[in-house]
Design an enzyme around this catalytic site. Structure first.
Site, mmCIF file in Angstrom:
data_model
loop_
_atom_site.group_PDB
_atom_site.id
_atom_site.type_symbol
_atom_site.label_atom_id
_atom_site.label_comp_id
_atom_site.label_asym_id
_atom_site.label_seq_id
_atom_site.Cartn_x
_atom_site.Cartn_y
_atom_site.Cartn_z
ATOM 1 N N GLY A 180 0.659 -0.993 -0.284
ATOM 2 C CA GLY A 180 -0.069 -0.327 0.140
ATOM 3 C C GLY A 180 1.166 1.272 -0.068
ATOM 4 O O GLY A 180 1.646 1.581 0.040
ATOM 5 N N CYS B 174 -3.709 6.643 1.596
ATOM 6 C CA CYS B 174 -3.628 5.274 0.041
ATOM 7 C C CYS B 174 -3.234 5.618 -1.180
ATOM 8 O O CYS B 174 -3.652 5.179 -1.885
ATOM 9 C CB CYS B 174 -5.416 4.271 0.939
ATOM 10 S SG CYS B 174 -4.671 3.701 2.035
#
Length: 221
Positions: free
Chosen positions: A80, A181
């Site tokens: 991520g 993110c």
């Protein structure tokens, strides 16, 4: 470290930290547990904690998405991009032996997402996955799709680490220092932001209630 722990079904140690855990200390402990679980010197663990305010960068983190370095920044080693951790956010570090539960990373991540979604549903939050977007999503009170939870895992020798983070009642302005993110188009939300009075202990109870279905989902083919 002041933790409350007990052994639950499937011989998993369930721990809930009663103090904020510094990120480097958490990573050090996770890595030791990964090694011990692989060597069969320790039972599997689920460790529920809070961190002091900080940002972590995953293996795909883009430095341009770190907008303001207001808090310490750590490379995490998980998958991520950038995410925030801080008080009022339940972080779940999940250390399971996929070597004994089926060596399927995709299925593990899907089951982990489902566990968080099911736990949110206990409080009437209609959370979901979103195609092409990482994380756990729901509609906020303005009717916008917003992120309420993050998922990020690291697997070594088929033992998992890291896991999920769910916003109970954090300071949402702390997310402004990053592009969470890597997704700038959508806001973040929390139980408090949704108008729900949910304590950390309440959410932990929901996680424990939904745990059997999560473990069953790991073995489904």
């Amino acid at each position: 470290m002041n933790d409350m722990s007990n052994i639950i079904g499937d011989d998993i140690i369930w721990e809930s930290a009663q103090e904020h855990i510094l990120y480097p200390h958490a990573v050090e402990r996770m890595e030791k547990l990964q090694a011990d679980i692989f060597a069969q010197h320790s039972k599997e663990h689920i460790w529920l904690i809070e961190h002091p305010p900080l940002y972590t960068g995953g293996t795909s983190a883009d430095p341009a998405e770190l907008l303001h370095q207001n808090f310490p920044v750590y490379d995490s080693g998980r998958g991520g991009r950038y995410t925030y951790h801080g008080p009022g956010q339940r972080v779940g570090y999940v250390m399971l032996n996929l070597g004994q539960r089926g060596k399927d990373v995709r299925q593990y991540v899907h089951a982990l997402e489902g566990w968080v979604i099911d736990s949110l549903a206990v409080f009437g939050v209609e959370a979901r996955r979103a195609e092409g977007r990482i994380g756990i999503w729901c509609d906020n009170r303005q009717g916008q799709e917003a992120k309420i939870g993050a998922i990020g895992v690291r697997i070594k020798r088929w033992v998992t680490a890291h896991g999920f983070a769910v916003n109970i009642d954090p300071d949402l302005s702390h997310f402004n220092g990053i592009v969470p993110c890597g997704i700038a188009e959508y806001p973040v939300t929390s139980f408090r932001d949704l108008g729900l009075d949910v304590s950390m202990a309440d959410f932990d109870d929901a996680l424990k209630q939904c745990l059997p279905d999560f473990l069953t989902a790991l073995s489904k083919k």
